[in-house]
Design a protein around this motif. Structure first.
Motif, PDB file in Angstrom:
ATOM      1  N   GLY A 273       0.793  -1.224   0.000  1.00 45.79           N
ATOM      2  CA  GLY A 273       0.000   0.000   0.000  1.00 45.79           C
ATOM      3  C   GLY A 273       0.823   1.272   0.000  1.00 45.79           C
ATOM      4  N   ASP A 274       2.054   1.207   0.482  1.00 43.55           N
ATOM      5  CA  ASP A 274       2.886   2.412   0.536  1.00 43.55           C
ATOM      6  C   ASP A 274       3.869   2.460  -0.640  1.00 43.55           C
ATOM      7  OD1 ASP A 274       4.340   0.255   1.372  1.00 43.55           O
ATOM      8  OD2 ASP A 274       5.340   1.284   3.032  1.00 43.55           O
ATOM      9  N   ALA A 275       3.478   1.822  -1.769  1.00 46.18           N
ATOM     10  CA  ALA A 275       4.370   1.782  -2.932  1.00 46.18           C
ATOM     11  C   ALA A 275       4.655   3.175  -3.480  1.00 46.18           C
ATOM     12  CB  ALA A 275       3.750   0.920  -4.032  1.00 46.18           C
ATOM     13  N   PHE A 276       3.774   4.132  -3.171  1.00 49.01           N
ATOM     14  CA  PHE A 276       3.977   5.496  -3.676  1.00 49.01           C
ATOM     15  C   PHE A 276       5.282   6.094  -3.156  1.00 49.01           C
ATOM     16  CE2 PHE A 276       1.922   6.017   0.397  1.00 49.01           C
ATOM     17  CZ  PHE A 276       2.526   7.127   0.939  1.00 49.01           C
ATOM     18  N   ARG A 277       5.808   5.563  -2.047  1.00 52.95           N
ATOM     19  CA  ARG A 277       7.034   6.120  -1.467  1.00 52.95           C
ATOM     20  C   ARG A 277       8.238   5.927  -2.394  1.00 52.95           C
ATOM     21  NH1 ARG A 277       6.161   7.456   3.794  1.00 52.95           N
ATOM     22  NH2 ARG A 277       4.381   6.464   4.855  1.00 52.95           N
ATOM     23  N   ALA A 278       8.120   4.987  -3.349  1.00 53.62           N
ATOM     24  CA  ALA A 278       9.218   4.782  -4.288  1.00 53.62           C
ATOM     25  C   ALA A 278       9.226   5.824  -5.405  1.00 53.62           C
ATOM     26  CB  ALA A 278       9.129   3.387  -4.907  1.00 53.62           C
ATOM     27  N   PHE A 279       8.220   6.733  -5.381  1.00 55.39           N
ATOM     28  CA  PHE A 279       8.133   7.747  -6.446  1.00 55.39           C
ATOM     29  C   PHE A 279       7.923   9.153  -5.875  1.00 55.39           C
ATOM     30  CE2 PHE A 279       6.329   3.692  -7.782  1.00 55.39           C
ATOM     31  CZ  PHE A 279       7.125   3.389  -8.867  1.00 55.39           C
ATOM     32  N   ASP A 280       8.200   9.313  -4.584  1.00 54.42           N
ATOM     33  CA  ASP A 280       7.940  10.619  -3.959  1.00 54.42           C
ATOM     34  C   ASP A 280       9.153  11.536  -3.994  1.00 54.42           C
ATOM     35  OD1 ASP A 280       9.591   9.397  -2.159  1.00 54.42           O
ATOM     36  OD2 ASP A 280       8.184   9.447  -0.476  1.00 54.42           O
ATOM     37  N   GLN A 281      10.217  11.111  -4.694  1.00 47.88           N
ATOM     38  CA  GLN A 281      11.445  11.896  -4.834  1.00 47.88           C
ATOM     39  C   GLN A 281      12.107  12.179  -3.483  1.00 47.88           C
ATOM     40  OE1 GLN A 281      10.586  15.380  -7.188  1.00 47.88           O
ATOM     41  NE2 GLN A 281      10.025  14.179  -8.999  1.00 47.88           N
ATOM     42  N   ASP A 282      11.846  11.322  -2.527  1.00 49.77           N
ATOM     43  CA  ASP A 282      12.478  11.403  -1.212  1.00 49.77           C
ATOM     44  C   ASP A 282      13.339  10.162  -1.041  1.00 49.77           C
ATOM     45  OD1 ASP A 282      13.269  11.617   1.393  1.00 49.77           O
ATOM     46  OD2 ASP A 282      11.254  11.842   2.228  1.00 49.77           O
ATOM     47  N   GLU A 283      14.654  10.364  -1.062  1.00 51.13           N
ATOM     48  CA  GLU A 283      15.568   9.234  -1.025  1.00 51.13           C
ATOM     49  C   GLU A 283      15.611   8.560   0.342  1.00 51.13           C
ATOM     50  OE1 GLU A 283      19.350  10.490  -2.356  1.00 51.13           O
ATOM     51  OE2 GLU A 283      18.635  11.263  -4.283  1.00 51.13           O
ATOM     52  N   LEU A 284      15.070   9.187   1.358  1.00 46.82           N
ATOM     53  CA  LEU A 284      15.087   8.602   2.690  1.00 46.82           C
ATOM     54  C   LEU A 284      13.923   7.639   2.910  1.00 46.82           C
ATOM     55  CD1 LEU A 284      16.098  11.723   4.824  1.00 46.82           C
ATOM     56  CD2 LEU A 284      17.567   9.894   3.929  1.00 46.82           C
ATOM     57  N   SER A 285      12.796   7.915   2.248  1.00 47.21           N
ATOM     58  CA  SER A 285      11.643   7.023   2.394  1.00 47.21           C
ATOM     59  C   SER A 285      11.753   5.905   1.366  1.00 47.21           C
ATOM     60  CB  SER A 285      10.339   7.796   2.201  1.00 47.21           C
ATOM     61  OG  SER A 285      10.239   8.278   0.862  1.00 47.21           O
ATOM     62  N   GLY A 286      10.974   4.882   1.553  1.00 46.60           N
ATOM     63  CA  GLY A 286      10.990   3.771   0.613  1.00 46.60           C
ATOM     64  C   GLY A 286       9.908   2.774   0.946  1.00 46.60           C
ATOM     65  N   VAL A 287       9.861   1.698   0.163  1.00 43.31           N
ATOM     66  CA  VAL A 287       8.862   0.650   0.373  1.00 43.31           C
ATOM     67  C   VAL A 287       9.588  -0.690   0.444  1.00 43.31           C
ATOM     68  CG1 VAL A 287       8.467   0.574  -2.139  1.00 43.31           C
ATOM     69  CG2 VAL A 287       6.833  -0.496  -0.591  1.00 43.31           C
ATOM     70  N   LYS A 288       9.245  -1.476   1.494  1.00 41.49           N
ATOM     71  CA  LYS A 288       9.827  -2.806   1.625  1.00 41.49           C
ATOM     72  C   LYS A 288       9.058  -3.788   0.732  1.00 41.49           C
ATOM     73  CE  LYS A 288      12.083  -2.382   6.065  1.00 41.49           C
ATOM     74  NZ  LYS A 288      12.341  -3.008   7.382  1.00 41.49           N
ATOM     75  N   LEU A 289       9.810  -4.582   0.000  1.00 39.44           N
ATOM     76  CA  LEU A 289       9.211  -5.492  -0.976  1.00 39.44           C
ATOM     77  C   LEU A 289       9.108  -6.891  -0.389  1.00 39.44           C
ATOM     78  CD1 LEU A 289      11.189  -4.326  -4.141  1.00 39.44           C
ATOM     79  CD2 LEU A 289       8.925  -3.576  -3.384  1.00 39.44           C
ATOM     80  N   PRO A 290       7.908  -7.379  -0.168  1.00 37.23           N
ATOM     81  CA  PRO A 290       7.760  -8.739   0.369  1.00 37.23           C
ATOM     82  C   PRO A 290       8.110  -9.772  -0.691  1.00 37.23           C
ATOM     83  CG  PRO A 290       5.611  -7.806  -0.133  1.00 37.23           C
ATOM     84  CD  PRO A 290       6.607  -6.711  -0.373  1.00 37.23           C
ATOM     85  N   VAL A 291       8.779 -10.822  -0.291  1.00 31.91           N
ATOM     86  CA  VAL A 291       9.170 -11.888  -1.208  1.00 31.91           C
ATOM     87  C   VAL A 291       8.067 -12.927  -1.266  1.00 31.91           C
ATOM     88  CG1 VAL A 291      10.854 -13.709  -1.680  1.00 31.91           C
ATOM     89  CG2 VAL A 291      11.605 -11.508  -0.767  1.00 31.91           C
TER      90      VAL A 291
END
Length: 395
Positions: A273-291
């Motif tokens: 649900g927080d995948a948008f963090r990978a496109f917010d141009q904020d290098e500190l935030s991110g999204v953990k990818l479940p395997v």
């Protein structure tokens, strides 16, 4: 005294009176009119009747069906004769040469060879290799390939056989396969479709490496289909990207022009649900990818585009932990795999392998990708975090 007999005027007068009394004038006229009407009716009903056809024997047989020119009707038998003869080892080479020349002339007089004659193409090819073989059998094979219908075309069948042999890890004659494709005539479109289905499409899929003979055959045949515009450019580009250095000739066939590009955000996101963090141009935030949450090409995170991107030229990834990016590129019916989210067919080349050092990594495919419907992110181990992802392309 009055005279009796036929010369007596009174007797003639009395006979005439008796006739008039027995057949009045109006009745005589009616009889004349009826006789004329009967004659007219007989004339009208009998004037157009065809003359009777003389019959021979107990029954007249219908004419035989038209089987085309005489040269076509006996062509298969003539080809069978020259192929079964010892044309190459005959004691009298002139007789053998004249037989082949006569068969060649007859083939030239047949505009549409029958299927049985077209099936002789493989035997003609074995008689004469493309280089250094007997010129007459090879010329006859050329004529057959130019004139036979697509479903009977010997050159088209030869291309399919070569592809099937390579898929079974065989080693087909590349030069013969290329010659057959170049001379396939009306069957070239179908031959290029088989090339896409059996070789170029599999070359554009992520997964096990394509068999080397099949990849070599794809490189050998693809230029002809590209020159005749019978191989889809998006499919070819996807195969070139997936194979990379294993098939450099595929990349050399790209003929599209480079368009103006820019970072493009996805239209749909499937995954955390927080995948948008990978496109917010904020290098500190991110999204953990479940395997293990994604299936097939969908991966842990799928980024969709509607309409598809016309071109994608590069990817920029910032992540902690390794993974890959795959593009979903539209393919013709029956080529590649069906997309899990629809009935359309796609190929899914791997477009980027990132190590995930926490720094920016740039992946630039050998050629631009065309008609990209989606990009999937697949982590290689648990705990991978996607900090930023930029997809550079054009709508």
């Amino acid at each position: 005294m009055e005279l009796a007999g036929a010369d007596n005027p009174r007797s003639r007068l009395e006979s005439r009176s008796l006739l008039v009394r027995r057949f009045p004038l109006h009745r005589l006229l009616l009889m004349v009119v009826a006789l004329l009407a009967f004659g007219r009716l007989y004339y009208v009903t009998h004037r157009d009747m065809p003359a009777p056809v003389p019959r021979k024997g107990p029954a007249a047989l219908p004419p035989p069906p038209d089987l085309g020119p005489a040269a076509c009707r006996s062509l298969d038998a003539v080809l069978a004769d020259v192929l079964q003869s010892d044309a190459g080892t005959s004691p009298d080479a002139r007789d053998a040469g004249s037989a082949w020349s006569a068969a060649h002339r007859q083939l030239g007089d047949c505009p549409t060879p029958p299927a049985e004659a077209c099936a002789r193409g493989a035997a003609l090819a074995s008689r004469a290799p493309p280089v250094g073989g007997d010129a007459v059998p090879r010329a006859m094979l050329t004529t057959l390939c130019e004139r036979c219908a697509p479903q009977d075309n010997p050159c088209g069948h030869a291309v399919t056989r070569a592809l099937q042999e390579a898929a079974r890890r065989g080693n087909p004659d590349l030069q013969e396969a290329r010659w057959s494709l170049e001379h396939a005539g009306a069957a070239m479109g179908a031959a290029c479709q088989e090339l896409a289905r059996l070789a170029v499409g599999p070359a554009a899929l992520s997964g096990p490496d394509l068999e080397p003979p099949l990849l070599a055959l794809a490189e050998e045949l693809a230029p002809t289909c590209v020159q005749t515009e019978q191989l889809p450019a998006p499919l070819l580009s996807a195969a070139a990207v997936q194979q990379g250095a294993r098939a450099p000739r595929l990349a050399s066939l790209f003929t599209g022009r480079i368009v103006e590009t820019a970072p493009i955000e996805p239209d749909q996101q499937t995954g955390p649900g927080d995948a948008f963090r990978a496109f917010d141009q904020d290098e500190l935030s991110g999204v953990k990818l479940p395997v293990g949450t994604g299936t097939g090409a969908d991966g842990a995170l799928r980024l969709g585009y509607a309409p598809p991107l016309k071109q994608v030229v590069s990817f920029q990834v910032r992540a902690t932990g390794p993974g890959t990016l795959r593009a979903l590129v539209r393919a013709p019916e029956g080529v590649g795999r069906k997309d899990g989210q629809g009935d359309a067919f796609h190929v899914d080349p791997t477009v980027c392998r990132f190590r995930g050092t926490g720094a920016w990594e740039i992946c630039k495919p050998a050629v631009p990708l065309l008609d990209v419907d989606a990009v999937s992110v697949l982590p290689e181990r648990p705990g991978v975090e996607l900090k930023e992802l930029e997809i550079i392309g054009a709508r």
